[in-house]
Design a protein around this motif. Structure first.
Motif, mmCIF file in Angstrom:
data_model
loop_
_atom_site.group_PDB
_atom_site.id
_atom_site.type_symbol
_atom_site.label_atom_id
_atom_site.label_comp_id
_atom_site.label_asym_id
_atom_site.label_seq_id
_atom_site.Cartn_x
_atom_site.Cartn_y
_atom_site.Cartn_z
ATOM 1 N N THR A 139 13.283 14.249 20.714
ATOM 2 C CA THR A 139 14.187 14.421 21.855
ATOM 3 C C THR A 139 13.814 13.602 23.084
ATOM 4 O O THR A 139 14.646 13.438 23.978
ATOM 5 C CB THR A 139 14.255 15.899 22.265
ATOM 6 O OG1 THR A 139 12.957 16.321 22.718
ATOM 7 C CG2 THR A 139 14.728 16.764 21.109
ATOM 8 N N ALA A 140 12.575 13.116 23.158
ATOM 9 C CA ALA A 140 12.148 12.367 24.344
ATOM 10 C C ALA A 140 11.239 11.221 23.909
ATOM 11 O O ALA A 140 10.077 11.441 23.566
ATOM 12 C CB ALA A 140 11.419 13.284 25.320
ATOM 13 N N THR A 141 11.771 10.010 23.913
ATOM 14 C CA THR A 141 11.055 8.858 23.357
ATOM 15 C C THR A 141 9.720 8.616 24.031
ATOM 16 O O THR A 141 8.696 8.436 23.371
ATOM 17 C CB THR A 141 11.912 7.583 23.481
ATOM 18 O OG1 THR A 141 13.174 7.797 22.869
ATOM 19 C CG2 THR A 141 11.214 6.404 22.825
ATOM 20 N N GLY A 142 9.706 8.571 25.374
ATOM 21 C CA GLY A 142 8.472 8.219 26.066
ATOM 22 C C GLY A 142 7.974 6.864 25.605
ATOM 23 O O GLY A 142 8.745 5.897 25.537
ATOM 24 N N VAL A 157 14.106 8.485 11.765
ATOM 25 C CA VAL A 157 13.849 9.158 13.037
ATOM 26 C C VAL A 157 14.875 8.693 14.061
ATOM 27 O O VAL A 157 15.083 7.488 14.247
ATOM 28 C CB VAL A 157 12.438 8.856 13.562
ATOM 29 C CG1 VAL A 157 12.210 9.543 14.919
ATOM 30 C CG2 VAL A 157 11.371 9.290 12.559
ATOM 31 N N THR A 158 15.520 9.646 14.719
ATOM 32 C CA THR A 158 16.388 9.353 15.859
ATOM 33 C C THR A 158 15.662 9.806 17.114
ATOM 34 O O THR A 158 15.231 10.964 17.200
ATOM 35 C CB THR A 158 17.728 10.096 15.742
ATOM 36 O OG1 THR A 158 18.402 9.642 14.557
ATOM 37 C CG2 THR A 158 18.613 9.815 16.950
ATOM 38 N N THR A 159 15.505 8.900 18.071
ATOM 39 C CA THR A 159 14.760 9.225 19.280
ATOM 40 C C THR A 159 15.612 8.938 20.509
ATOM 41 O O THR A 159 16.360 7.960 20.538
ATOM 42 C CB THR A 159 13.425 8.439 19.321
ATOM 43 O OG1 THR A 159 12.683 8.823 20.478
ATOM 44 C CG2 THR A 159 13.647 6.943 19.334
ATOM 45 N N CYS A 160 15.523 9.804 21.514
ATOM 46 C CA CYS A 160 16.403 9.734 22.686
ATOM 47 C C CYS A 160 15.592 9.612 23.971
ATOM 48 O O CYS A 160 14.535 10.244 24.109
ATOM 49 C CB CYS A 160 17.256 11.006 22.790
ATOM 50 S SG CYS A 160 18.105 11.485 21.274
ATOM 51 N N ILE A 208 11.217 17.394 16.992
ATOM 52 C CA ILE A 208 10.028 17.390 17.843
ATOM 53 C C ILE A 208 10.524 17.272 19.277
ATOM 54 O O ILE A 208 11.062 16.233 19.681
ATOM 55 C CB ILE A 208 9.072 16.246 17.476
ATOM 56 C CG1 ILE A 208 8.661 16.386 15.995
ATOM 57 C CG2 ILE A 208 7.851 16.262 18.390
ATOM 58 C CD1 ILE A 208 7.837 15.238 15.468
ATOM 59 N N HIS A 209 10.351 18.367 20.009
ATOM 60 C CA HIS A 209 10.868 18.461 21.372
ATOM 61 C C HIS A 209 9.683 18.414 22.335
ATOM 62 O O HIS A 209 8.960 19.400 22.494
ATOM 63 C CB HIS A 209 11.659 19.761 21.524
ATOM 64 C CG HIS A 209 12.304 19.932 22.862
ATOM 65 N ND1 HIS A 209 12.919 18.892 23.534
ATOM 66 C CD2 HIS A 209 12.433 21.035 23.675
ATOM 67 C CE1 HIS A 209 13.407 19.342 24.683
ATOM 68 N NE2 HIS A 209 13.116 20.632 24.786
ATOM 69 N N SER A 215 9.599 20.874 36.009
ATOM 70 C CA SER A 215 10.049 20.433 37.335
ATOM 71 C C SER A 215 10.856 19.146 37.274
ATOM 72 O O SER A 215 11.644 18.859 38.174
ATOM 73 C CB SER A 215 8.848 20.248 38.261
ATOM 74 O OG SER A 215 7.975 19.237 37.775
ATOM 75 N N ILE A 216 10.693 18.367 36.211
ATOM 76 C CA ILE A 216 11.429 17.113 36.047
ATOM 77 C C ILE A 216 12.667 17.309 35.182
ATOM 78 O O ILE A 216 13.720 16.732 35.440
ATOM 79 C CB ILE A 216 10.516 16.025 35.435
ATOM 80 C CG1 ILE A 216 9.385 15.672 36.413
ATOM 81 C CG2 ILE A 216 11.308 14.772 35.080
ATOM 82 C CD1 ILE A 216 8.411 14.643 35.873
ATOM 83 N N ALA A 217 12.540 18.123 34.135
ATOM 84 C CA ALA A 217 13.630 18.245 33.150
ATOM 85 C C ALA A 217 13.871 19.705 32.791
ATOM 86 O O ALA A 217 13.781 20.102 31.621
ATOM 87 C CB ALA A 217 13.300 17.428 31.904
ATOM 88 N N GLY A 218 14.198 20.530 33.778
ATOM 89 C CA GLY A 218 14.375 21.954 33.545
ATOM 90 C C GLY A 218 15.455 22.289 32.544
ATOM 91 O O GLY A 218 15.347 23.288 31.812
ATOM 92 N N ASP A 219 16.523 21.461 32.467
ATOM 93 C CA ASP A 219 17.614 21.771 31.537
ATOM 94 C C ASP A 219 17.178 21.669 30.083
ATOM 95 O O ASP A 219 17.809 22.264 29.199
ATOM 96 C CB ASP A 219 18.827 20.879 31.803
ATOM 97 C CG ASP A 219 18.533 19.400 31.719
ATOM 98 O OD1 ASP A 219 17.326 19.027 31.702
ATOM 99 O OD2 ASP A 219 19.480 18.595 31.678
ATOM 100 N N LEU A 220 16.101 20.937 29.815
ATOM 101 C CA LEU A 220 15.613 20.815 28.442
ATOM 102 C C LEU A 220 14.776 22.013 28.014
ATOM 103 O O LEU A 220 14.290 22.064 26.885
ATOM 104 C CB LEU A 220 14.819 19.514 28.273
ATOM 105 C CG LEU A 220 15.597 18.225 28.567
ATOM 106 C CD1 LEU A 220 14.766 17.004 28.216
ATOM 107 C CD2 LEU A 220 16.931 18.194 27.810
ATOM 108 N N TYR A 221 14.627 22.979 28.926
ATOM 109 C CA TYR A 221 13.971 24.250 28.617
ATOM 110 C C TYR A 221 14.977 25.407 28.668
ATOM 111 O O TYR A 221 14.583 26.573 28.641
ATOM 112 C CB TYR A 221 12.851 24.529 29.624
ATOM 113 C CG TYR A 221 11.694 23.568 29.573
ATOM 114 C CD1 TYR A 221 10.491 23.914 28.961
ATOM 115 C CD2 TYR A 221 11.779 22.308 30.161
ATOM 116 C CE1 TYR A 221 9.415 23.044 28.927
ATOM 117 C CE2 TYR A 221 10.719 21.425 30.140
ATOM 118 C CZ TYR A 221 9.539 21.792 29.520
ATOM 119 O OH TYR A 221 8.478 20.917 29.491
#
Length: 283
Positions: A139-142, A157-160, A208-209, A215-221
């Motif tokens: 869900t988060a490439t980094g 693998v699909t990565t975003c 894999i999330h 504090s940066i990505a609250g909607d992903l929680y």
């Protein structure tokens, strides 16, 4: 020319070799990914092909004095591997470690580096989701470490990632090259909170999330996002959700909320993955 990058972990030993009047030394031209023999002369350090780079001693000294940045070679100059994201208005930089570098986003390192390193940190996340096979959603490439490690055993693998600045940093990181070269990896640019709505139900065998901090990505929680994760996961599939140090005050509180919302979304067998600093859940 192969991708060259250097940090204080490589530069400091080169200065010691010079002080010892050595004419050659063994060092890494790509942030400890590989090792090569280099020539040391009065001018500086000469790297062999395919890197074909020459650094002056002044440049090596500059890098050795900087413990928080990695550098790339641009023409005749060394420049810090960093950027300012137009997508998120956040500063991003590549931060050196004894192993693979990490990325610092808005002041937060994106991997654990205390008593471990980014490579081992990623390995623990993969182990928590193992066996990693079939179709995988990252869900988060980094820096792409999760995607490239998952691709070793997965079918695809699909990565975003929402941030083009992050991908810019990846292009200068030798440890991220497989992210662009591996045909088993598909990159999606955008907010996974929105992208996931277009994904088909029951697509992925593993998710894999590993989102940025709350504090940066609250909607992903959020519960709404967990419902979507549940929807696109196949029956019998497994989710690994990185949260952070469960022994810290914030980590323990966040974990309690995450477990509650995952169960409300339909996940079963939600359990801690302590070594990976997260939880594992199944559909």
């Amino acid at each position: 020319m192969s991708l060259f990058a250097i940090s204080n972990f490589q530069a400091a030993p080169l200065l010691k070799a010079r002080k010892a009047d050595l004419q050659t030394a063994k060092t890494s031209p790509d942030l400890n990914l590989t090792m090569v023999d280099v020539a040391l002369d009065e001018v500086g350090v000469v790297y062999p092909e395919p890197f074909d780079v020459q650094l002056t001693w002044a440049q090596v000294t500059q890098v050795a004095a900087d413990e928080t940045h990695c550098f790339r070679f641009d023409g005749d100059e060394l420049v810090k591997i960093n950027t300012f994201s137009a997508d998120t208005n956040r500063a991003i930089s590549l931060y050196p470690t004894v192993s693979a570098p990490t990325m610092v986003l808005a002041g937060f390192p994106m991997h654990r580096i205390k008593d471990t390193n980014p490579y081992q940190d990623t390995l623990q996340k993969i182990k928590a989701a193992s066996p990693v096979s079939g179709l995988v959603l990252d869900t988060a490439t980094g820096l792409g470490y999760t995607a490239t490690m998952a691709a070793k055993t997965a079918q695809h693998v699909t990565t975003c990632d929402i941030d083009s600045g992050v991908l810019e940093i990846c292009r200068f990181n030798p440890w991220s090259t497989e992210l662009f070269d591996n045909p088993k990896i598909t990159q999606l640019h955008g907010d996974v909170f929105d992208l996931i709505e277009e994904m088909e139900e029951g697509t992925y065998t593993r998710i894999i999330h590993d989102p940025p901090t709350v504090s940066i990505a609250g909607d992903l929680y959020s519960g709404d996002f967990y419902v979507e994760l549940y929807r696109v996961l196949r029956k019998g599939g497994r989710l690994f959700h990185y949260i952070g140090d469960p022994r810290s005050g914030l980590g323990s509180r966040t974990t309690l909320g995450v477990v509650k919302r995952l169960r409300e979304a339909g996940f079963r067998s939600v359990r801690p993955a302590d070594k990976a600093y997260g939880v594992v859940a199944e559909k």
